[in-house]
Design a protein around this motif. Sequence first.
Motif, PDB file in Angstrom:
ATOM      1  N   HIS A  34       0.862  -1.181   0.000  1.00  0.00           N
ATOM      2  CA  HIS A  34       0.000   0.000   0.000  1.00  0.00           C
ATOM      3  C   HIS A  34       0.900   1.233   0.000  1.00  0.00           C
ATOM      4  O   HIS A  34       1.573   1.520  -0.977  1.00  0.00           O
ATOM      5  CB  HIS A  34      -0.908   0.002   1.237  1.00  0.00           C
ATOM      6  CG  HIS A  34      -1.930  -1.090   1.249  1.00  0.00           C
ATOM      7  ND1 HIS A  34      -1.620  -2.423   1.452  1.00  0.00           N
ATOM      8  CD2 HIS A  34      -3.281  -1.050   1.094  1.00  0.00           C
ATOM      9  CE1 HIS A  34      -2.712  -3.163   1.404  1.00  0.00           C
ATOM     10  NE2 HIS A  34      -3.750  -2.349   1.190  1.00  0.00           N
ATOM     11  N   VAL A  89      -6.419   7.315  -2.304  1.00  0.00           N
ATOM     12  CA  VAL A  89      -6.719   5.903  -2.106  1.00  0.00           C
ATOM     13  C   VAL A  89      -8.206   5.738  -1.820  1.00  0.00           C
ATOM     14  O   VAL A  89      -8.754   6.401  -0.937  1.00  0.00           O
ATOM     15  CB  VAL A  89      -5.897   5.312  -0.942  1.00  0.00           C
ATOM     16  CG1 VAL A  89      -6.188   3.819  -0.790  1.00  0.00           C
ATOM     17  CG2 VAL A  89      -4.400   5.544  -1.163  1.00  0.00           C
ATOM     18  N   LEU A  91     -10.711   3.198  -0.377  1.00  0.00           N
ATOM     19  CA  LEU A  91     -10.743   1.993   0.445  1.00  0.00           C
ATOM     20  C   LEU A  91     -12.165   1.451   0.443  1.00  0.00           C
ATOM     21  O   LEU A  91     -13.100   2.138   0.861  1.00  0.00           O
ATOM     22  CB  LEU A  91     -10.283   2.314   1.861  1.00  0.00           C
ATOM     23  CG  LEU A  91     -10.053   1.161   2.831  1.00  0.00           C
ATOM     24  CD1 LEU A  91      -9.202   1.648   4.011  1.00  0.00           C
ATOM     25  CD2 LEU A  91     -11.342   0.575   3.373  1.00  0.00           C
ATOM     26  N   LYS A 133     -10.784  -6.131   2.638  1.00  0.00           N
ATOM     27  CA  LYS A 133     -10.962  -4.826   2.004  1.00  0.00           C
ATOM     28  C   LYS A 133     -10.206  -4.774   0.687  1.00  0.00           C
ATOM     29  O   LYS A 133      -9.292  -5.561   0.429  1.00  0.00           O
ATOM     30  CB  LYS A 133     -10.480  -3.692   2.919  1.00  0.00           C
ATOM     31  CG  LYS A 133      -8.973  -3.668   3.166  1.00  0.00           C
ATOM     32  CD  LYS A 133      -8.592  -2.494   4.052  1.00  0.00           C
ATOM     33  CE  LYS A 133      -7.085  -2.468   4.337  1.00  0.00           C
ATOM     34  NZ  LYS A 133      -6.716  -1.316   5.178  1.00  0.00           N
ATOM     35  N   SER A 135      -8.353  -1.808  -1.890  1.00  0.00           N
ATOM     36  CA  SER A 135      -7.913  -0.422  -2.023  1.00  0.00           C
ATOM     37  C   SER A 135      -7.512  -0.148  -3.463  1.00  0.00           C
ATOM     38  O   SER A 135      -6.803  -0.957  -4.084  1.00  0.00           O
ATOM     39  CB  SER A 135      -6.724  -0.130  -1.098  1.00  0.00           C
ATOM     40  OG  SER A 135      -7.089  -0.255   0.259  1.00  0.00           O
TER      41      SER A 135
END
Length: 351
Positions: A34, A89, A91, A133, A135
């Motif tokens: 990330h 980003v 999410l 999740k 992203s």
Amino acid sequence: MSRRDDEYRLSAPTADESAGDRVQRWEQMLSTTHLPWSVAVPDESSQPFDAYVRRWWIHDLALVDCECDPCSGTRQRRQVAETEGEFFVVLINRAGRETVTQDDVTVTLGPGDAVVWDSTKTARFTVWEKLSKRSLVIPRAALDEVGGKAWAHPGVTLRADSAATQLLTGYLDTLACSLPHLSQSAVAAARNATLELLIGAVRSDSPVVASSGIGSALRDAIDRFIEHNLLDGHLSPSVIASAHGVSVRTVNRAFNATGQTVSETIRIRRLARARGELAEAGKSIGAIASKWGFSDGSHFSRTFKTTYGTTPREFREAYFAGRVANIQKDGPRVIAHKAPLSETGVTPARR
């Protein structure tokens, strides 16, 4: 073909591994895939902390899936400084519950909800239960191509019950399965579609255009007109105004409300088209520059580097070498002071 994907799994703890070592492994795994974070995990006495991350590349965008147990993290000034480049980003929570805070805005996400955060600002998160999740990490320059500056600001949420959000998340689900099989030109098209769907989802509930006094239908019509006439060297606010039966002032107001002038919008979109053609073999850089309205190669090179951080020639060479990605450079450049993944027990998981 598209760039390869990267998969990592936090391996089981060893007998001589301390709790601090394991936290460091998770921190590096998250920071590599990330952006740089400082993390904390609960006491593992009852159950070892488990985490898995897979990252795909959509040209210069990164699509990152993450599954992890409860934990927390912060991006403080040090982590922000370690991040090379500026990113937004998105999410998307797929399962579980997570809280994200940035700019004094705290959002708790349930399954299907999404939030936007900015890499240039400090932030923190808390995962309350086992989480899944996704992203979408977007360079700022890419977001500018679709006029996203005014809408994609920290704390903007995408509601799970919104049709536009569902369209975006459904598309990303399909894309994640299809990416390994797409050609380079198809990946470039998928990248542009991703950006358009994102802005459509963010704009669906945005008051930005309405608050300017300009109807969204007019702005959408102007955007379509610009897209269809980018090759016209005479494209200007007056030409746009005449085509839509409004004043130049009205056209300028429509764009000023979203943080870009008409000229900036045209320049950025022409650069984006030129960038796409640089990824095609057989076209000279000079010919591409001329086609998209740049007076000479030097002007094109300077403008391209200001926007994308690299010259057209460097971009083309990196693209055909499979190294095009404006995020993380596969990790080491933003966390060079730490050991490589292979030395910290974060295991690349290959299928």
